[in-house]
Design an enzyme around this catalytic site. Structure first.
Site, PDB file in Angstrom:
ATOM      1  N   ALA A  80      45.640   9.799  34.475  1.00  0.00           N
ATOM      2  CA  ALA A  80      45.000   9.488  35.754  1.00  0.00           C
ATOM      3  C   ALA A  80      43.981  10.561  36.100  1.00  0.00           C
ATOM      4  CB  ALA A  80      46.048   9.378  36.864  1.00  0.00           C
ATOM      5  N   ASP A  81      42.935  10.136  36.790  1.00  0.00           N
ATOM      6  CA  ASP A  81      41.908  11.071  37.251  1.00  0.00           C
ATOM      7  C   ASP A  81      41.357  10.553  38.574  1.00  0.00           C
ATOM      8  OD1 ASP A  81      40.287  13.471  36.735  1.00  0.00           O
ATOM      9  OD2 ASP A  81      38.616  12.072  36.703  1.00  0.00           O
ATOM     10  N   THR A  82      41.202  11.462  39.536  1.00  0.00           N
ATOM     11  CA  THR A  82      40.743  11.085  40.871  1.00  0.00           C
ATOM     12  C   THR A  82      39.428  11.772  41.197  1.00  0.00           C
ATOM     13  OG1 THR A  82      43.011  10.768  41.671  1.00  0.00           O
ATOM     14  CG2 THR A  82      41.314  11.081  43.331  1.00  0.00           C
ATOM     15  N   THR A 116      40.727   6.494  41.997  1.00  0.00           N
ATOM     16  CA  THR A 116      41.602   6.992  40.933  1.00  0.00           C
ATOM     17  C   THR A 116      41.554   6.031  39.757  1.00  0.00           C
ATOM     18  OG1 THR A 116      43.092   8.043  42.527  1.00  0.00           O
ATOM     19  CG2 THR A 116      43.946   7.680  40.303  1.00  0.00           C
ATOM     20  N   GLY A 117      41.182   6.545  38.608  1.00  0.00           N
ATOM     21  CA  GLY A 117      41.230   5.772  37.382  1.00  0.00           C
ATOM     22  C   GLY A 117      42.552   6.027  36.683  1.00  0.00           C
TER      23      GLY A 117
END
Length: 240
Positions: A80-82, A116-117
């Protein structure tokens, strides 16, 4: 594959029961959100929307690559990345206090997006087992090859946050607290930064860093055999 938007919400504890899970993120907030679920107590926790999605995917794939020789590979890898985006500009983690101050000034009185991905990998590990023998005592141990076949769910969730107009004393006090320095956009809704937000539209947990509800629905699509059935003994009594 099942449509995650047309199925009942299944408990995360059932979806991941007995599975080894790796969270491809060092974020303590994502770890805490997922750790709140009993089934993950023993888990390992080592722009535009496209930017967040691709970063999350790369994180998950990187972890899969590192685990290719693990004798007990995980069943699920979650990356996850935000990012925070305002007026087409991406705000990641501030470099220092001055950078944090500039970010917060930009967000003051404005609506912005928290995106968020998430990448959920279900590696279908190809195991090559060779038992040591007298003729080949140095035979290699089991090896997992995550590149053989991978089931990937890649998505993003967006939450819109509106800040009140922030006074100089409030800005300086918040920056000096040190809280903004390790957070995308230089604030965290789950702590003192929650006082800055006048309105939150969408998934609150996503704004904190991990869209838990959407993740559960995606996992239910990946593991369709885990149905929503509830034992009779656990069902609430029907009102008479």
């Amino acid at each position: 594959m099942c449509d995650p938007f047309t199925m009942e919400l299944v408990p995360l504890t059932r979806l991941l029961q007995g599975k080894r899970v790796v969270l491809a993120s060092s974020s303590p907030r994502r770890r805490d959100i997922l750790s709140s679920m009993e089934s993950l107590e023993k888990a390992r926790f080592p722009a535009p929307p496209e930017y967040a999605r691709e970063t999350a995917k790369l994180k998950a794939l990187e972890v899969a690559s590192r685990l290719r020789r693990d004798l007990h590979p995980p069943d699920v890898i979650i990356g996850a990345d935000t990012i925070v985006a305002v007026d087409g500009v991406i705000l990641e983690k501030p470099k220092d206090k001055d950078d944090a101050y500039r970010m917060l000034r930009r967000l003051s009185g404005q609506q912005h997006s928290v995106i968020t991905g998430v990448a959920i990998l279900r590696p279908l590990w190809r195991r090559q087992l060779q038992e040591p023998s007298s003729t080949c005592p140095e035979a290699p141990e089991a090896e997992g090859d995550p590149e053989a076949e991978v089931e990937l769910s890649l998505f993003h969730e967006e939450t819109r946050v509106t800040f009140s107009r922030l006074s100089e004393p409030l800005l300086c006090e918040y920056v000096e607290s040190g809280e903004p320095l390790d957070k995308a956009g230089a604030y965290g809704l789950q702590a003192r930064g929650g006082a800055l937000a006048e309105r939150v539209e969408g998934d609150f947990f996503n704004a904190v860093g991990f869209p838990l509800n959407r993740c559960i629905r995606e996992l239910a699509a990946i593991f369709p055999d885990v149905g929503p059935q509830v034992p009779v003994s656990q069902r609430p009594a029907t009102p008479q």
